[in-house]
Design a protein around this motif. Structure first.
Motif, PDB file in Angstrom:
ATOM      1  N   HIS A 165      -7.302   1.382   2.627  1.00  0.00           N
ATOM      2  CA  HIS A 165      -7.074   2.719   2.069  1.00  0.00           C
ATOM      3  C   HIS A 165      -7.799   2.914   0.737  1.00  0.00           C
TER       4      HIS A 165
ATOM      5  N   CYS B  34      -4.014  -0.665  -0.112  1.00  0.00           N
ATOM      6  CA  CYS B  34      -4.595  -1.831   0.536  1.00  0.00           C
ATOM      7  C   CYS B  34      -6.120  -1.652   0.559  1.00  0.00           C
TER       8      CYS B  34
ATOM      9  N   CYS C  26       0.836  -1.200   0.000  1.00  0.00           N
ATOM     10  CA  CYS C  26       0.000   0.000   0.000  1.00  0.00           C
ATOM     11  C   CYS C  26       0.877   1.259   0.000  1.00  0.00           C
TER      12      CYS C  26
ATOM     13  N   VAL D 123       0.110   4.094   1.054  1.00  0.00           N
ATOM     14  CA  VAL D 123      -0.138   4.937   2.221  1.00  0.00           C
ATOM     15  C   VAL D 123       0.474   4.318   3.480  1.00  0.00           C
ATOM     16  N   CYS D 124       0.116   3.076   3.776  1.00  0.00           N
ATOM     17  CA  CYS D 124       0.544   2.480   5.043  1.00  0.00           C
ATOM     18  C   CYS D 124       1.698   1.488   4.880  1.00  0.00           C
TER      19      CYS D 124
HETATM   20 ZN   LIG Z   1      -2.981   1.025   3.385  1.00  0.00          ZN
END
Ligand SMILES: [Zn+2]
Length: 98
Positions: free
Chosen positions: A90, A87, A64, A66-67
């Protein structure tokens, strides 16, 4: 062996990726990917592992943006369709804010 719904989802995702053209269903790599899902990485021979690393892992090993969590197989077709490497959590957040 117990019925494993996760395995079913993963196989379905792999088939979807093949239909989308990211994997070739008639190739040894696809068979190896199925074996990997069923039996796990430890059950692949060195040769199978090499094929898996070359043809399958680049397609399915996504994290992902973002994370940084690994994206689960059932989420991958969506990643390729939306071209957003997120993911499932997100992806949901992103779509929610639309
Ligand atoms: Zn994520």
């Amino acid at each position: 062996m117990d019925y494993d719904p996760e395995l079913g989802d993963n196989i379905e995702a792999l088939e979807t990726l093949a239909e989308m053209g990211y994997l070739d269903k008639d190739s040894p790599a696809f068979g190896i990917a199925l074996k990997w899902l069923h039996d796990g990485e430890d059950e692949l021979s060195t040769k199978q592992m090499a094929i898996f690393d070359k043809y399958v892992r680049p397609i399915i090993a996504k994290t992902c943006g973002v994370c940084g969590e690994g994206i689960e197989l059932p989420g991958l077709p969506n990643v390729y369709i939306s071209q957003r490497q997120l993911c499932s959590y997100h992806m949901y957040q992103f779509n929610k804010d639309d």
